[in-house]
Scaffold this motif. Sequence first.
Motif, PDB file in Angstrom:
ATOM      1  N   VAL A 208       0.764  -1.293   0.114  1.00  0.00           N
ATOM      2  CA  VAL A 208      -0.001  -0.031   0.000  1.00  0.00           C
ATOM      3  C   VAL A 208       1.057   1.275   0.165  1.00  0.00           C
ATOM      4  O   VAL A 208       1.771   1.322   0.572  1.00  0.00           O
ATOM      5  CB  VAL A 208      -0.986   0.000   1.149  1.00  0.00           C
ATOM      6  N   LYS A 209       0.566   2.134  -0.894  1.00  0.00           N
ATOM      7  CA  LYS A 209       1.407   3.421  -0.964  1.00  0.00           C
ATOM      8  C   LYS A 209       0.640   4.435  -1.250  1.00  0.00           C
ATOM      9  O   LYS A 209      -1.003   4.297  -1.551  1.00  0.00           O
ATOM     10  CB  LYS A 209       2.090   3.322  -2.270  1.00  0.00           C
ATOM     11  N   SER A 210       0.925   5.748  -1.259  1.00  0.00           N
ATOM     12  CA  SER A 210      -0.076   6.916  -1.419  1.00  0.00           C
ATOM     13  C   SER A 210      -0.673   6.755  -2.710  1.00  0.00           C
ATOM     14  O   SER A 210      -1.947   7.314  -3.039  1.00  0.00           O
ATOM     15  CB  SER A 210       0.664   8.279  -0.893  1.00  0.00           C
ATOM     16  N   SER A 211       0.177   6.335  -3.786  1.00  0.00           N
ATOM     17  CA  SER A 211      -0.698   6.254  -5.085  1.00  0.00           C
ATOM     18  C   SER A 211      -1.586   5.298  -5.314  1.00  0.00           C
ATOM     19  O   SER A 211      -2.461   5.169  -6.236  1.00  0.00           O
ATOM     20  CB  SER A 211       0.894   6.085  -6.098  1.00  0.00           C
ATOM     21  N   ASN A 212      -1.671   4.114  -4.485  1.00  0.00           N
ATOM     22  CA  ASN A 212      -2.558   3.454  -4.766  1.00  0.00           C
ATOM     23  C   ASN A 212      -3.700   3.112  -3.617  1.00  0.00           C
ATOM     24  O   ASN A 212      -4.811   2.521  -3.726  1.00  0.00           O
ATOM     25  CB  ASN A 212      -2.211   1.810  -5.009  1.00  0.00           C
ATOM     26  N   ALA A 213      -3.513   3.800  -2.528  1.00  0.00           N
ATOM     27  CA  ALA A 213      -4.381   3.774  -1.505  1.00  0.00           C
ATOM     28  C   ALA A 213      -5.819   4.281  -1.683  1.00  0.00           C
ATOM     29  O   ALA A 213      -6.864   3.450  -1.168  1.00  0.00           O
ATOM     30  CB  ALA A 213      -3.917   4.953  -0.184  1.00  0.00           C
ATOM     31  N   SER A 214      -6.278   5.338  -2.429  1.00  0.00           N
ATOM     32  CA  SER A 214      -7.355   5.732  -2.635  1.00  0.00           C
ATOM     33  C   SER A 214      -8.231   4.695  -3.367  1.00  0.00           C
ATOM     34  O   SER A 214      -9.341   4.215  -3.010  1.00  0.00           O
ATOM     35  CB  SER A 214      -7.583   6.919  -3.403  1.00  0.00           C
ATOM     36  N   ILE A 216      -7.876   1.365  -3.436  1.00  0.00           N
ATOM     37  CA  ILE A 216      -8.122   0.414  -2.557  1.00  0.00           C
ATOM     38  C   ILE A 216      -9.245   0.597  -1.383  1.00  0.00           C
ATOM     39  O   ILE A 216     -10.030  -0.070  -1.197  1.00  0.00           O
ATOM     40  CB  ILE A 216      -6.868  -0.136  -1.926  1.00  0.00           C
ATOM     41  N   PHE A 217      -9.094   1.847  -1.102  1.00  0.00           N
ATOM     42  CA  PHE A 217     -10.096   2.267   0.119  1.00  0.00           C
ATOM     43  C   PHE A 217     -11.652   2.360  -0.656  1.00  0.00           C
ATOM     44  O   PHE A 217     -12.281   2.453  -0.010  1.00  0.00           O
ATOM     45  CB  PHE A 217      -9.506   3.543   0.583  1.00  0.00           C
ATOM     46  N   ASP A 218     -11.530   2.698  -1.891  1.00  0.00           N
ATOM     47  CA  ASP A 218     -12.894   2.761  -2.570  1.00  0.00           C
ATOM     48  C   ASP A 218     -13.544   1.229  -2.408  1.00  0.00           C
ATOM     49  O   ASP A 218     -14.845   1.296  -2.834  1.00  0.00           O
ATOM     50  CB  ASP A 218     -12.757   3.440  -3.902  1.00  0.00           C
ATOM     51  N   VAL A 219     -12.904   0.270  -2.235  1.00  0.00           N
ATOM     52  CA  VAL A 219     -13.543  -1.011  -2.435  1.00  0.00           C
ATOM     53  C   VAL A 219     -14.606  -1.013  -1.152  1.00  0.00           C
ATOM     54  O   VAL A 219     -14.083  -0.889  -0.078  1.00  0.00           O
ATOM     55  CB  VAL A 219     -12.586  -2.202  -2.367  1.00  0.00           C
ATOM     56  N   PRO A 220     -15.628  -1.368  -1.231  1.00  0.00           N
ATOM     57  CA  PRO A 220     -16.691  -1.487  -0.196  1.00  0.00           C
ATOM     58  C   PRO A 220     -16.521  -2.055   1.170  1.00  0.00           C
ATOM     59  O   PRO A 220     -16.543  -1.623   2.190  1.00  0.00           O
ATOM     60  CB  PRO A 220     -17.926  -2.155  -0.859  1.00  0.00           C
ATOM     61  N   ASP A 221     -15.817  -3.324   0.892  1.00  0.00           N
ATOM     62  CA  ASP A 221     -15.334  -4.145   2.238  1.00  0.00           C
ATOM     63  C   ASP A 221     -14.113  -3.741   2.682  1.00  0.00           C
ATOM     64  O   ASP A 221     -13.578  -4.831   3.539  1.00  0.00           O
ATOM     65  CB  ASP A 221     -15.750  -5.558   2.117  1.00  0.00           C
ATOM     66  N   VAL A 222     -13.472  -2.862   2.161  1.00  0.00           N
ATOM     67  CA  VAL A 222     -12.219  -2.686   2.640  1.00  0.00           C
ATOM     68  C   VAL A 222     -12.332  -1.660   3.775  1.00  0.00           C
ATOM     69  O   VAL A 222     -12.874  -0.308   3.487  1.00  0.00           O
ATOM     70  CB  VAL A 222     -11.033  -2.110   1.595  1.00  0.00           C
ATOM     71  N   ASN A 223     -11.795  -1.569   5.082  1.00  0.00           N
ATOM     72  CA  ASN A 223     -12.190  -0.984   5.973  1.00  0.00           C
ATOM     73  C   ASN A 223     -11.094  -0.304   6.754  1.00  0.00           C
ATOM     74  O   ASN A 223     -10.593  -0.130   7.825  1.00  0.00           O
ATOM     75  CB  ASN A 223     -12.839  -1.543   7.342  1.00  0.00           C
ATOM     76  N   GLY A 224      -9.686  -0.168   5.786  1.00  0.00           N
ATOM     77  CA  GLY A 224      -8.540   0.198   6.351  1.00  0.00           C
ATOM     78  C   GLY A 224      -7.432  -0.556   5.690  1.00  0.00           C
ATOM     79  O   GLY A 224      -7.657  -1.342   4.803  1.00  0.00           O
ATOM     80  N   ALA A 225      -6.079  -0.317   6.431  1.00  0.00           N
ATOM     81  CA  ALA A 225      -4.945  -0.610   5.542  1.00  0.00           C
ATOM     82  C   ALA A 225      -3.810  -1.102   6.878  1.00  0.00           C
ATOM     83  O   ALA A 225      -3.943  -0.436   7.909  1.00  0.00           O
ATOM     84  CB  ALA A 225      -4.424   0.241   4.640  1.00  0.00           C
ATOM     85  N   LEU A 226      -3.109  -2.214   6.362  1.00  0.00           N
ATOM     86  CA  LEU A 226      -2.205  -2.635   7.311  1.00  0.00           C
ATOM     87  C   LEU A 226      -0.977  -2.253   6.440  1.00  0.00           C
ATOM     88  O   LEU A 226      -0.463  -3.188   5.326  1.00  0.00           O
ATOM     89  CB  LEU A 226      -2.088  -4.017   7.577  1.00  0.00           C
ATOM     90  N   ILE A 240      -1.089   8.022   3.233  1.00  0.00           N
ATOM     91  CA  ILE A 240      -2.223   6.928   3.124  1.00  0.00           C
ATOM     92  C   ILE A 240      -3.423   7.298   4.005  1.00  0.00           C
ATOM     93  O   ILE A 240      -4.579   7.232   3.669  1.00  0.00           O
ATOM     94  CB  ILE A 240      -1.212   5.875   3.513  1.00  0.00           C
ATOM     95  N   ILE A 241      -2.972   7.918   4.883  1.00  0.00           N
ATOM     96  CA  ILE A 241      -4.116   8.118   6.184  1.00  0.00           C
ATOM     97  C   ILE A 241      -5.136   9.425   5.742  1.00  0.00           C
ATOM     98  O   ILE A 241      -6.247   9.160   5.701  1.00  0.00           O
ATOM     99  CB  ILE A 241      -3.453   8.730   7.481  1.00  0.00           C
ATOM    100  N   SER A 242      -4.457  10.266   4.930  1.00  0.00           N
ATOM    101  CA  SER A 242      -5.554  11.208   4.113  1.00  0.00           C
ATOM    102  C   SER A 242      -6.290  10.629   3.286  1.00  0.00           C
ATOM    103  O   SER A 242      -7.461  11.080   3.094  1.00  0.00           O
ATOM    104  CB  SER A 242      -4.788  12.601   3.946  1.00  0.00           C
TER     105      SER A 242
END
Length: 245
Positions: A208-214, A216-226, A240-242
Amino acid sequence: MRKLIAGNWKMNGLASSLEEIETLKGLTGGAACDIVVCPPFTLIEKAAQQARGSHIAIGAQDCHTKTSGAFTSDISAAMLCEAGARFVILGHSERRAVYHETNMIVARKATAAQEAGLASIICVGETRAERDEGIALDVVRRQLRGSLPIAAASANTAIAYEPVWAIGTGLVPTIDQIDEVHRSLRQILEQELGQEGRLVRILYGGSVKSSNASSIFDVPDVNGALVGGASLKASDFAEIISAAA
Ligand SMILES: O=C(CO)COP(=O)(O)O
């Protein structure tokens, strides 16, 4: 659902790295998601002191199944809790592979964590060979079923889907693959925990990086990242947090 963004520092970080937590506090104040930093054991107490009173929680990267005893070098959940940790990552593939951690051991660790008052982030994920064989879903479903603690609930358990082949490689599954796995994990959580299973957060991890985070977070059952590598520098992690917030 409020997202959970956790940074796994793995075996990285000396006392000087605590500056990153200080910077992260400044960069992420008011973020609309939960933030956890999991440094190595040696830094937990200092990191917790530094994060006290802030919106950042501190986590550990493993714990023992027992509260105390003759287990040279091991650390119990109660010890982590006393040091100021509130979370613990369990069943990471780097431990499942190297230390032969089975689902049953992960479940026992998660139960020990829960009894000590720590929330677990339980990792599951298939290898490249398992994905190529077409058994990725079977593998992660079995891992999830076998690794849940007794009385798992959304307050004490989060799941991290980390495909082994995506960790530290720069490779990321397609959005459809992430969606398929997360939906499938949600189904298992609902079967095992009923209504509560809808509230357990399912994080994605692996390059996970800032370039792919958004995306990934748009996927409905993705509730965060490790997040591994990109959590080591506060500025990268904050981006990534933002994206999550
Ligand atoms: O293993 C991971 C987090 O637990 C992911 O690591 P990377 O983000 O470095 O791929």
